[in-house]
Design a protein around this motif. Structure first.
Motif, PDB file in Angstrom:
ATOM      1  N   SER A  21       0.850  -1.193   0.000  1.00  0.00           N
ATOM      2  CA  SER A  21       0.000   0.000   0.000  1.00  0.00           C
ATOM      3  C   SER A  21       0.878   1.233   0.000  1.00  0.00           C
ATOM      4  N   ALA A  23       0.103   5.174   0.957  1.00  0.00           N
ATOM      5  CA  ALA A  23      -0.824   6.216   1.397  1.00  0.00           C
ATOM      6  C   ALA A  23      -0.304   7.572   0.951  1.00  0.00           C
ATOM      7  N   THR A  78      -5.040   6.053  -1.778  1.00  0.00           N
ATOM      8  CA  THR A  78      -4.083   4.965  -1.603  1.00  0.00           C
ATOM      9  C   THR A  78      -3.852   4.221  -2.912  1.00  0.00           C
TER      10      THR A  78
END
Length: 121
Positions: A21, A23, A78
């Motif tokens: 991921s 962010a 994201t």
């Protein structure tokens, strides 16, 4: 201030899966293409995958095509990289990078700090 923070790396056995991921904050996430770039030990940077600004178009390097999937969630700001069928040669630090334009043909202007992925038995 633009910030990109990766997470999700770790140690996985060959054939396993991980989801990275990234962010994003400090900019309008849906306005920029986004990319994943990796650096294996002792090697240079290697482009892995890119998503255009809306996520409707994606691209992959030949080395990961069919195994990795890039996606983005505009509501969560994201970027993701789903990595399946991992191989030892996928071992690298994975970086999230912002393209300065809406297309991935634009260069990178911001980078995350990277997350380590190690594929080993």
């Amino acid at each position: 201030e633009v910030q990109l923070v990766e997470s999700g790396g770790g140690l996985v056995q060959p054939g396993g899966s991980l989801r990275l991921s990234c962010a994003a904050s400090g900019f309008t996430f849906s306005a920029n293409a986004m990319s994943w770039v990796r650096q294996a030990p002792g090697k240079g940077l290697e482009w892995v995958s890119s998503s255009n600004y809306q996520g409707g178009r994606t691209a992959y390097s030949d080395s990961v095509k069919g195994r990795f999937t890039i996606s983005r969630d505009a509501a969560e700001n994201t970027l993701y990289l789903q990595m399946n069928s991992l191989k030892p040669e996928d071992t690298a630090v994975y970086y999230c990078a912002r393209n300065w334009g809406s297309s991935w043909f634009s260069g990178y202007d911001y980078w995350g700090q990277g997350t380590q992925v190690t594929v080993s038995s």
